[in-house]
Design an enzyme around this catalytic site. Sequence first.
Site, PDB file in Angstrom:
ATOM      1  N   CYS A 283     -16.387  -1.290 -36.964  1.00 51.03           N
ATOM      2  CA  CYS A 283     -14.954  -1.478 -36.697  1.00 51.03           C
ATOM      3  C   CYS A 283     -14.578  -2.948 -36.522  1.00 51.03           C
ATOM      4  O   CYS A 283     -13.513  -3.376 -36.937  1.00 51.03           O
ATOM      5  CB  CYS A 283     -14.570  -0.702 -35.449  1.00 51.03           C
ATOM      6  N   GLU A 461     -13.825  -0.846 -23.413  1.00 50.97           N
ATOM      7  CA  GLU A 461     -15.107  -0.255 -23.084  1.00 50.97           C
ATOM      8  C   GLU A 461     -16.018  -1.372 -22.595  1.00 50.97           C
ATOM      9  O   GLU A 461     -15.776  -2.548 -22.873  1.00 50.97           O
ATOM     10  CB  GLU A 461     -15.704   0.435 -24.322  1.00 50.97           C
TER      11      GLU A 461
HETATM   12  P1  NAD Z   1     -11.604   9.289 -37.782  1.00 53.20           P
HETATM   13  O1  NAD Z   1     -10.379   8.779 -37.154  1.00 53.20           O
HETATM   14  O2  NAD Z   1     -11.519  10.005 -39.065  1.00 53.20           O
HETATM   15  O3  NAD Z   1     -12.337  10.330 -36.787  1.00 53.20           O
HETATM   16  C1  NAD Z   1     -12.735   9.941 -35.487  1.00 53.20           C
HETATM   17  C2  NAD Z   1     -12.956  11.189 -34.647  1.00 53.20           C
HETATM   18  O4  NAD Z   1     -11.687  11.796 -34.373  1.00 53.20           O
HETATM   19  C3  NAD Z   1     -13.802  12.269 -35.310  1.00 53.20           C
HETATM   20  O5  NAD Z   1     -14.645  12.846 -34.329  1.00 53.20           O
HETATM   21  C4  NAD Z   1     -12.765  13.266 -35.785  1.00 53.20           C
HETATM   22  O6  NAD Z   1     -13.251  14.590 -35.904  1.00 53.20           O
HETATM   23  C5  NAD Z   1     -11.738  13.180 -34.680  1.00 53.20           C
HETATM   24  N1  NAD Z   1     -10.376  13.586 -35.035  1.00 53.20           N
HETATM   25  C6  NAD Z   1      -9.782  13.551 -36.255  1.00 53.20           C
HETATM   26  N2  NAD Z   1      -8.499  13.997 -36.156  1.00 53.20           N
HETATM   27  C7  NAD Z   1      -8.285  14.298 -34.865  1.00 53.20           C
HETATM   28  C8  NAD Z   1      -7.164  14.780 -34.124  1.00 53.20           C
HETATM   29  N3  NAD Z   1      -5.999  15.050 -34.728  1.00 53.20           N
HETATM   30  N4  NAD Z   1      -7.290  14.961 -32.793  1.00 53.20           N
HETATM   31  C9  NAD Z   1      -8.452  14.685 -32.174  1.00 53.20           C
HETATM   32  N5  NAD Z   1      -9.550  14.226 -32.807  1.00 53.20           N
HETATM   33  C10 NAD Z   1      -9.473  14.041 -34.139  1.00 53.20           C
HETATM   34  O7  NAD Z   1     -12.593   8.048 -37.846  1.00 53.20           O
HETATM   35  P2  NAD Z   1     -14.032   7.974 -38.546  1.00 53.20           P
HETATM   36  O8  NAD Z   1     -13.813   8.008 -40.022  1.00 53.20           O
HETATM   37  O9  NAD Z   1     -14.952   8.953 -37.906  1.00 53.20           O
HETATM   38  O10 NAD Z   1     -14.515   6.523 -38.093  1.00 53.20           O
HETATM   39  C11 NAD Z   1     -14.140   5.368 -38.749  1.00 53.20           C
HETATM   40  C12 NAD Z   1     -13.014   4.688 -38.012  1.00 53.20           C
HETATM   41  O11 NAD Z   1     -13.379   4.494 -36.660  1.00 53.20           O
HETATM   42  C13 NAD Z   1     -12.700   3.312 -38.564  1.00 53.20           C
HETATM   43  O12 NAD Z   1     -11.316   3.117 -38.607  1.00 53.20           O
HETATM   44  C14 NAD Z   1     -13.335   2.383 -37.540  1.00 53.20           C
HETATM   45  O13 NAD Z   1     -12.768   1.110 -37.486  1.00 53.20           O
HETATM   46  C15 NAD Z   1     -13.139   3.144 -36.279  1.00 53.20           C
HETATM   47  N6  NAD Z   1     -14.097   2.708 -35.258  1.00 53.20           N
HETATM   48  C16 NAD Z   1     -13.660   1.983 -34.196  1.00 53.20           C
HETATM   49  C17 NAD Z   1     -14.552   1.521 -33.246  1.00 53.20           C
HETATM   50  C18 NAD Z   1     -14.103   0.706 -32.067  1.00 53.20           C
HETATM   51  O14 NAD Z   1     -14.821   0.626 -31.092  1.00 53.20           O
HETATM   52  N7  NAD Z   1     -12.934   0.094 -32.091  1.00 53.20           N
HETATM   53  C19 NAD Z   1     -15.910   1.813 -33.381  1.00 53.20           C
HETATM   54  C20 NAD Z   1     -16.333   2.561 -34.477  1.00 53.20           C
HETATM   55  C21 NAD Z   1     -15.418   3.005 -35.415  1.00 53.20           C
END
Ligand code: NAD
Length: 487
Positions: A283, A461
């Site tokens: 991220c 965090e």
């Molecule tokens: P995503 O948003 O698709 O999913 C994240 C999580 O949310 C998954 O567990 C998913 O099942 C859940 N989710 C999806 N829709 C939801 C809803 N409506 N309500 C509740 N939960 C829901 O993200 P991803 O593809 O798993 O991860 C990649 C993204 O995460 C990238 O944008 C990345 O930048 C971000 N990320 C951020 C950090 C940080 O610390 N800032 C760290 C790692 C990844």
Amino acid sequence: MRAQPTASHYINGAYVDDPEGAAIESRYPATGEVIARLNAASHRTVNAAVAAARDGFRVWAATPPAERGAVLRRAADILRARNRELSELETLDTGKPLQETLVADAASGADCLDYFGGLTRTLTGEHIDLGGSFAYTRREPLGVVAAIGAWNYPIQIACWKAAPALACGNAVVFKPSELTPLSALRLAEALTEAGLPAGVFNVVQGYGDTGAHLVSHPEVAKVSLTGSVPTGVKVAELAAKTLKHVTLELGGKSPLIVFDDADVENAVSAAINANFYSTGQICSNGTRVFVQKGIKEAFLRRLAERTAKARLGDPLDEETHIGPLVSRAQMDKVLAYMQLGRNEGARLVCGGGPAEVASLPEGYFVQPTVFADVADHMRIAREEIFGPVMCVIDFDTEDEAVARANATEFGLAAGVFTRDLARGHRVVAKLHAGTCWINTYNLTPIEMPFGGYKHSGIGRENGHAAIEHYSQVKSVYVELGDVASAY
Ligand code: NAD
């Protein structure tokens, strides 16, 4: 290595199955093979997990802080003792090279449990002298925390949420990403073995709808999500309906600014780490590399020479530097951005397409890719790609670099490379980003708060700052004299 877990969910200190829920398959991204089959949690199972957490919370919140800390530190020791096994599991589930998972995943999770285990005894309130009377504050837990993870650092994310939540006396229901369901279950096992009472840390599997049900549950007091910005918006909206506390760790398009007095080798190392580590699926990656014109050609030359030495291959081979992307869908998305970069007129320096690994023809491999002469308006410079695609962008002056670096809706991270430390501090003070590095990139020790400005998130965090987001302050006024009353 056995990847198939005993059951899909972990509730009230035990494995639980729920065949009602939709099927989830975990695939090894290097081969595309299914390594584990699970089920999503139905609403009934989510409700059972929240009920277990509510009961677990009563026990845990009443447990003396020193004992809570000892449990977390024992769990850290268990993760460390199992580091290789957990790293292999994480490599199978994510496709990230073992070279990385051995040092950055369960190891970071263990550090986090250790750190917050050490903090439990310091979670004191304050005494406020009111001249005759006094007040004091108590730092109290929030209750049941719903924690939802992304797929890039599964066990690390689970620990970064669970450790501060548990340190403060909360109970947790964790939902891993549907793409990487496995390691959170092993964390639950480790916490139970370390002495965590049943129900205090639970794991439910599922897709977005399971996450949404968890977030909406009336008995959940706090939601902590790591995911994309669109998911963050949905989760914040759902949480707002019942006024839950929210921590959001979201996406980014972070700038790494390299001034022409920088040490070029170190700046290239940082740019490589900031774009190709974890196959670019981080991220906080510094995907917009602003390079001052004076060193642009030297920078690009060394970047291309060194990127050519990257070893792509089987992530379970410890010599491998770069593994596949997490899924076919992610590979297709990243390849589409590589094509888009060409169409938009950026200059391809290296990479730019799928990568062939002869022994793994079905793997989701792409080449580490560098575009130069990237313009700020191009979509490859504005949108989060979440793959190994680096955009090198020229600049002339410090003020211009700062203004262009800040011209994004994201604000997760930023980096500055310069030998002039006064300039380094001056520039980071002006950057709109929650986590900044001077003369390095992407190091996230647990002691340092981590989180985003603007659309990249809410809350922090790690570090002492995380405590604020997993606890609430109760003020108590104590009258020592008489009570004045008008009549
Ligand atoms: P995503 O948003 O698709 O999913 C994240 C999580 O949310 C998954 O567990 C998913 O099942 C859940 N989710 C999806 N829709 C939801 C809803 N409506 N309500 C509740 N939960 C829901 O993200 P991803 O593809 O798993 O991860 C990649 C993204 O995460 C990238 O944008 C990345 O930048 C971000 N990320 C951020 C950090 C940080 O610390 N800032 C760290 C790692 C990844």
